[in-house]
Design an enzyme around this catalytic site. Structure first.
Site, PDB file in Angstrom:
ATOM      1  N   ARG A   1      -7.749  -0.239   1.513  1.00  0.00           N
ATOM      2  CA  ARG A   1      -8.332  -1.487   0.994  1.00  0.00           C
ATOM      3  C   ARG A   1      -8.952  -1.285  -0.395  1.00  0.00           C
ATOM      4  NH1 ARG A   1     -12.054  -1.845   6.170  1.00  0.00           N
ATOM      5  NH2 ARG A   1     -10.177  -0.785   6.927  1.00  0.00           N
TER       6      ARG A   1
ATOM      7  N   LYS B   1       0.857  -1.195   0.000  1.00  0.00           N
ATOM      8  CA  LYS B   1       0.000   0.000   0.000  1.00  0.00           C
ATOM      9  C   LYS B   1       0.889   1.239   0.000  1.00  0.00           C
ATOM     10  CE  LYS B   1      -3.031   2.620   3.114  1.00  0.00           C
ATOM     11  NZ  LYS B   1      -3.654   2.657   4.461  1.00  0.00           N
TER      12      LYS B   1
ATOM     13  N   ASP C   1     -11.862   7.351   4.661  1.00  0.00           N
ATOM     14  CA  ASP C   1     -10.582   7.126   5.341  1.00  0.00           C
ATOM     15  C   ASP C   1     -10.245   5.639   5.436  1.00  0.00           C
ATOM     16  OD1 ASP C   1      -8.236   7.863   6.578  1.00  0.00           O
ATOM     17  OD2 ASP C   1      -9.116   7.946   8.588  1.00  0.00           O
TER      18      ASP C   1
ATOM     19  N   LYS D   1      -9.318  13.342   8.581  1.00  0.00           N
ATOM     20  CA  LYS D   1      -8.710  12.938   9.849  1.00  0.00           C
ATOM     21  C   LYS D   1      -8.571  14.149  10.774  1.00  0.00           C
ATOM     22  CE  LYS D   1      -5.782   9.218   7.981  1.00  0.00           C
ATOM     23  NZ  LYS D   1      -6.229   8.104   8.842  1.00  0.00           N
TER      24      LYS D   1
END
Length: 502
Positions: A355, A269, A351, A281
């Site tokens: 994935r 990633k 966020d 965030k």
């Protein structure tokens, strides 16, 4: 720094410095006892006087010890003999190197590799000494206008092993340790780079550079235009809010003489900065989200170490570069994305973007018909809650592969722990509007993230390593750790049939 290995008696060493251990309370190690005998009790008399207790990390530098050919002897406190473990051993090595540099030693013969470390052999002790030395000397100061002065006169370090038959094992340990240290440094350098420099294009440039440096390595870069043609809609959605183009770097290493041998695929990633996107965030600590590409950085470091070792296997490393930013074109909570696999995902939180990048990367690598696929990602804060900052999480759809990785983590002292991935956890990912949601709520967050990825890894043996808690450190020692390069290289050493244990 030059590393070598030898087998010899301490009294015969003509070196600038000899390094020997002292246990608590004031107990000489076997090698220190030999020096004490030659010096007619000179060293033991100093200990009786209270000059050194033997506590872990204590140092006492002696000059012109009677009967000893070397100019100096460095006594190193090693704690209680029966309690000397892996972590303490590595810390002692690093403190020793620091002391040798501070005291101006240009060369040294280190007998600490003869100490008994619970459950560890000569290969492990020498390799860890090399890795710990290089790691302890690591600095990242290229953006400082005034470079801090560091005194580093130490140029040559010799590790002593108990018997001559262990010399070849020690030499192999040095070779492996230097390659791994090089990979760890490369990973740390990438991770520590500021995000205004280390964007997806920078990752791609580093991948190209690796191919330029090693004949066994080739690189291919996939930009947004090609991703569009491939149907990597999920991957592309994450990067839509950023002006920096998403880029996936494919690094291919061919070391197996059998050209038909199936490759091992490593997927990292590479979120070069993760603001959280529309699901922004909190501001505090957001600077550390430059480390959200440490999965890709560790794959890059592993590929570099692999090329240095010239192992007889085929490995493909994928750096899934992307940046998650809020913007007028950013993807939103509520969006439904069609992934490269054809499965649809409802976005509940932007966020949980890693994935969404990885799922398309995992589908892409099907074309390589891999022997196995291992993805590495700073994926979930839940993994930090579950395992803290010391152990990485492993999830897998294949028991033997999971066992291999955990075993490699134990061998390398780059520890990982397997988490379950039972069918019940998949229930949390259900969506009323799409095939699945991209999050499954707070309970078991690391596991549900693994379950999500597993839906895109059904055509091969797959494992996921969550390094959210281990990829970097905060606070005064802030910086990338380079993990899990050591673990991944050990896994590849094992796969290539390299003996790393006596």
């Amino acid at each position: 720094m030059e590393f070598s290995v030898k087998s010899g008696s301490p009294e015969k060493q003509r070196s600038a410095c000899i390094v020997v251990g002292v246990f608590e309370p004031r107990r000489l190690s076997p090698v220190a006892e030999q020096l004490d005998k030659i010096s007619d009790g000179y060293i033991s008399s100093l200990l009786r006087r209270g000059d050194l207790e033997g506590k872990p990390g204590q140092m006492l530098l002696l000059h012109q010890v009677p009967g000893v050919l070397s100019e100096r002897v460095l006594l190193v406190g090693c704690g209680k003999e029966r309690e000397l473990g892996e972590r303490q051993y590595k810390e002692i090595i690093q403190k020793t190197i620091s002391t040798l540099n501070e005291t101006g030693s240009m060369e040294a013969v280190c007998f600490l590799t003869e100490l008994h470390v619970k459950g560890r052999d000569t290969y492990w002790k020498v390799r860890q000494a090399v890795e710990a030395t290089k790691d302890g000397l690591y600095t990242f100061n290229q953006f400082k206008s005034v470079k801090p002065e560091t005194r580093r006169p130490l140029r040559k370090l010799v590790f002593n092993v108990p018997t001559r038959r262990e010399l070849s094992l020690g030499e192999k340990a040095i070779t492996h340790g230097l390659a791994i240290a090089s990979g760890v440094k490369a990973s740390k350098d990438l991770g520590n780079m500021p995000p205004n420099v280390a964007n997806p294009a920078y990752l791609a440039s580093q991948a190209r550079r690796l191919a330029d440096d090693y004949e066994s390595v080739t690189t291919k870069i996939i930009g947004e235009q090609e991703m569009e043609k491939l149907g990597m809609t999920s991957y592309l959605a994450v990067g839509r809010g950023s002006k920096n183009e998403s880029m996936m770097s494919i690094i291919e290493y061919k070391g197996n003489p059998d050209s038909d041998a199936k490759p091992i695929v490593l997927v990292g990633k590479g979120l070069t900065f993760d603001s959280g996107g529309i699901s922004l965030k909190p501001g505090e600590g957001m600077d550390e989200m430059k480390y959200d590409m440490c999965g890709a950085a560790s794959v890059f470091g592993t590929m570099k170490a692999l090329a240095k070792l010239n192992l007889p296997i085929n490995v493909i490393g994928v750096l899934a570069g992307c940046e998650n930013m809020p913007g007028s074109n950013a993807y939103r909570p509520g969006d439904i994305l069609t992934t490269m696999s054809g499965q649809t995902v409802e976005v509940l939180n932007t966020d949980a973007e890693g994935r969404l990048v990885l799922c398309d990367a995992l589908t892409y690598v099907e074309r390589f018909e891999p022997d196995c696929v291992v993805d590495v990602a700073t994926l979930t804060g839940a993994c930090v809650i579950a395992l803290g900052h010391h152990i990485s999480g492993v999830l897998s759809n294949h028991n033997p592969l999971a066992h291999e990785l955990v075993n490699a983590s134990e061998q390398s002292s780059d520890r990982a722990w397997r988490l379950p991935m039972a069918d019940e956890y998949h229930e949390q990912l259900k969506s009323p509007f799409a095939d699945m949601a991209n999050i499954g709520g707070r309970p078991g967050g690391t596991i549900t993230a693994g379950c999500f990825l597993s839906k895109f890894a059904k055509k091969y043996n797959w494992a996921h390593i969550d390094i959210a808690g281990t990829a970097w450190k905060s606070g005064a020692a802030k910086g990338s750790t380079g993990r899990p390069v050591s673990m991944l290289v050990q896994f590849l050493l094992n796969r290539s049939g390299q003996e790393t244990e006596e």
